[in-house]
Design a protein around this motif. Structure first.
Motif, PDB file in Angstrom:
ATOM      1  N   PRO A 218      51.623  33.828  50.642  1.00 12.15           N
ATOM      2  CA  PRO A 218      52.685  33.349  49.638  1.00 12.15           C
ATOM      3  C   PRO A 218      52.212  32.948  48.230  1.00 12.15           C
ATOM      4  O   PRO A 218      53.213  32.915  47.291  1.00 12.15           O
ATOM      5  CB  PRO A 218      53.481  32.133  50.552  1.00 12.15           C
ATOM      6  CG  PRO A 218      52.406  32.013  51.455  1.00 12.15           C
ATOM      7  CD  PRO A 218      51.475  33.020  51.789  1.00 12.15           C
ATOM      8  N   ALA A 219      51.127  32.980  48.269  1.00 16.93           N
ATOM      9  CA  ALA A 219      50.451  32.489  46.862  1.00 16.93           C
ATOM     10  C   ALA A 219      50.047  33.705  46.287  1.00 16.93           C
ATOM     11  O   ALA A 219      49.931  33.489  44.984  1.00 16.93           O
ATOM     12  CB  ALA A 219      49.161  31.481  47.153  1.00 16.93           C
ATOM     13  N   GLN A 220      50.094  34.855  46.803  1.00 17.05           N
ATOM     14  CA  GLN A 220      49.721  35.933  46.037  1.00 17.05           C
ATOM     15  C   GLN A 220      51.084  36.777  45.939  1.00 17.05           C
ATOM     16  O   GLN A 220      51.161  37.594  44.934  1.00 17.05           O
ATOM     17  CB  GLN A 220      48.618  36.825  46.958  1.00 17.05           C
ATOM     18  CG  GLN A 220      48.265  38.082  46.218  1.00 17.05           C
ATOM     19  CD  GLN A 220      47.165  38.681  47.173  1.00 17.05           C
ATOM     20  OE1 GLN A 220      47.078  38.490  48.023  1.00 17.05           O
ATOM     21  NE2 GLN A 220      46.484  39.854  46.406  1.00 17.05           N
ATOM     22  N   ASN A 231      53.098  41.511  43.549  1.00 18.94           N
ATOM     23  CA  ASN A 231      51.788  40.798  43.521  1.00 18.94           C
ATOM     24  C   ASN A 231      51.729  39.914  42.431  1.00 18.94           C
ATOM     25  O   ASN A 231      51.844  40.358  41.033  1.00 18.94           O
ATOM     26  CB  ASN A 231      50.494  41.752  43.459  1.00 18.94           C
ATOM     27  CG  ASN A 231      49.220  41.063  43.615  1.00 18.94           C
ATOM     28  OD1 ASN A 231      49.051  39.965  43.154  1.00 18.94           O
ATOM     29  ND2 ASN A 231      48.338  41.845  43.903  1.00 18.94           N
ATOM     30  N   LEU A 232      51.930  38.676  42.274  1.00 17.51           N
ATOM     31  CA  LEU A 232      52.193  37.637  41.286  1.00 17.51           C
ATOM     32  C   LEU A 232      50.947  37.724  40.487  1.00 17.51           C
ATOM     33  O   LEU A 232      51.075  37.355  39.176  1.00 17.51           O
ATOM     34  CB  LEU A 232      52.398  36.095  41.840  1.00 17.51           C
ATOM     35  CG  LEU A 232      53.518  35.694  42.701  1.00 17.51           C
ATOM     36  CD1 LEU A 232      53.459  34.791  43.153  1.00 17.51           C
ATOM     37  CD2 LEU A 232      54.793  36.164  41.691  1.00 17.51           C
ATOM     38  N   SER A 233      49.542  37.986  40.741  1.00 14.54           N
ATOM     39  CA  SER A 233      48.713  37.990  39.960  1.00 14.54           C
ATOM     40  C   SER A 233      48.753  39.315  38.795  1.00 14.54           C
ATOM     41  O   SER A 233      47.836  39.319  37.985  1.00 14.54           O
ATOM     42  CB  SER A 233      47.380  38.292  40.770  1.00 14.54           C
ATOM     43  OG  SER A 233      47.108  39.438  41.414  1.00 14.54           O
ATOM     44  N   ARG A 234      49.573  40.363  39.278  1.00 15.05           N
ATOM     45  CA  ARG A 234      49.622  41.473  38.187  1.00 15.05           C
ATOM     46  C   ARG A 234      50.900  41.440  37.365  1.00 15.05           C
ATOM     47  O   ARG A 234      51.091  42.324  36.548  1.00 15.05           O
ATOM     48  CB  ARG A 234      50.208  42.600  39.170  1.00 15.05           C
ATOM     49  CG  ARG A 234      48.831  43.011  40.078  1.00 15.05           C
ATOM     50  CD  ARG A 234      47.965  43.731  39.380  1.00 15.05           C
ATOM     51  NE  ARG A 234      46.843  44.463  40.321  1.00 15.05           N
ATOM     52  CZ  ARG A 234      46.190  45.405  40.055  1.00 15.05           C
ATOM     53  NH1 ARG A 234      46.394  46.109  38.974  1.00 15.05           N
ATOM     54  NH2 ARG A 234      45.166  45.991  40.819  1.00 15.05           N
ATOM     55  N   VAL A 235      51.635  40.179  37.152  1.00 13.46           N
ATOM     56  CA  VAL A 235      52.863  40.003  36.379  1.00 13.46           C
ATOM     57  C   VAL A 235      52.080  39.608  35.105  1.00 13.46           C
ATOM     58  O   VAL A 235      51.397  38.482  34.821  1.00 13.46           O
ATOM     59  CB  VAL A 235      53.504  38.825  36.921  1.00 13.46           C
ATOM     60  CG1 VAL A 235      54.622  38.503  35.975  1.00 13.46           C
ATOM     61  CG2 VAL A 235      54.271  39.318  38.240  1.00 13.46           C
ATOM     62  N   LYS A 236      52.459  40.182  34.148  1.00 15.79           N
ATOM     63  CA  LYS A 236      52.135  40.145  32.573  1.00 15.79           C
ATOM     64  C   LYS A 236      53.070  39.317  31.999  1.00 15.79           C
ATOM     65  O   LYS A 236      52.738  38.562  31.053  1.00 15.79           O
ATOM     66  CB  LYS A 236      51.718  41.251  31.981  1.00 15.79           C
ATOM     67  CG  LYS A 236      50.358  42.246  32.474  1.00 15.79           C
ATOM     68  CD  LYS A 236      50.334  43.500  32.047  1.00 15.79           C
ATOM     69  CE  LYS A 236      49.830  43.483  30.476  1.00 15.79           C
ATOM     70  NZ  LYS A 236      49.630  44.801  29.843  1.00 15.79           N
ATOM     71  N   SER A 237      54.357  39.479  32.037  1.00 15.97           N
ATOM     72  CA  SER A 237      55.464  39.222  31.423  1.00 15.97           C
ATOM     73  C   SER A 237      56.556  39.452  31.908  1.00 15.97           C
ATOM     74  O   SER A 237      56.970  40.151  32.737  1.00 15.97           O
ATOM     75  CB  SER A 237      55.497  39.592  29.824  1.00 15.97           C
ATOM     76  OG  SER A 237      55.666  41.115  29.843  1.00 15.97           O
TER      77      SER A 237
END
Length: 270
Positions: A218-220, A231-237
């Motif tokens: 859930p953190a990812q 994938n939250l690490s891929r969100v730029k804006s």
């Protein structure tokens, strides 16, 4: 203040009639503007009449009461001139374990068969909420509905007992490919399949999102739409247009997924 309005959705006509009769006694001013016998009808009635309150049976043909609330939240207009979202009351025959999930999400419920004393308590709560609506109500309701949806997902048994998934087997044509979960940008549900999007392209899996999400870290990964995990690490804006619709710009793909209103608060700081 104009007379409050309501929609009742239940696939059992006798229960609809009984609830409507009890509401007439407990809240004479309330106007029941429409009734529905299944999930799609309920969504249509709420979208058309935009009531103050929706009484939703949990188990209905076509879509559950929770699915209806979710769909309404996604499609509700965001303009300031639009009426506030309806207050949802779940009508349920569930046991205490399920009711606890609804209470944790701060939604009210009426247990079948409807008892006048319990309905009177619900009516008192609804009156208070309608009289004290504030501008932040939609954000509060979004958070509550998201909590409710997540609590329902958490009740689904997960086949994984050794921690989050690390790899996923996907298919492209006749080929099977093993993809590290950390390389996945998006999961997008469509018909019987879920499309897995990575920098190198797209492939398919048959695992439905409701079974896939509890297996992911859930953190990812987070759900941003009833058909999309990101994938939250891929969100730029995040971008919101003049109608309140939000889309994301992601690293590694040109796809700009839509964020339903129930999940927009996840990206308010962007």
């Amino acid at each position: 203040m104009t007379a409050p309005t309501a929609v009742i959705a239940d696939d059992e006509p006798l229960l609809v009639a009984a609830l409507q009769h009890n509401l007439e006694d407990a809240w004479p001013e309330l106007q029941v503007v429409a009734t529905a016998q299944n999930g799609p009808e309920a969504i249509d009635c709420i979208s058309t009449h935009k009531p103050d309150i929706a009484f939703l049976d949990i188990q209905m043909p076509g879509a559950t009461g929770i699915d209806v609330a979710h769909a309404v939240m996604e499609d509700w207009p965001s303009l300031q001139t639009s009426p506030p979202l309806p207050l949802c009351v779940f009508v349920t025959a569930f046991d205490d374990y399920a009711i606890a999930a609804f209470e944790a999400a701060a939604f009210d419920y009426v247990l079948k068969p409807v008892k006048p004393a319990r309905l009177a308590t619900t009516v008192a709560r609804l009156r208070g909420q309608l009289e004290n609506r504030v501008s932040s109500q939609e954000d509060d309701l979004s958070a509550q509905l998201r909590q409710l949806i997540n609590s329902e997902l958490q009740r689904q048994p997960s086949p994984q007992s050794a921690g989050p998934l690390r790899t996923i087997n996907t298919s492209t044509g006749t080929h099977v490919k093993v993809i590290p979960v950390q390389d996945i940008i998006l999961f997008v549900s469509s018909d019987k399949y879920v499309t897995v999007i990575t920098e190198s392209g797209e492939s398919l899996i048959r695992e439905p999102l409701k079974k896939l999400l509890p297996q992911l870290d859930p953190a990812q990964f987070a759900q941003i739409h009833r058909s999309t995990l990101v994938n939250l690490s891929r969100v730029k804006s995040a971008h919101r247009d003049d109608k309140g619709r939000m889309t994301l710009t992601l690293d590694g793909t040109a796809v700009q997924p839509a964020v339903s209103r129930v999940y927009q608060s996840l990206f308010q700081a962007m």
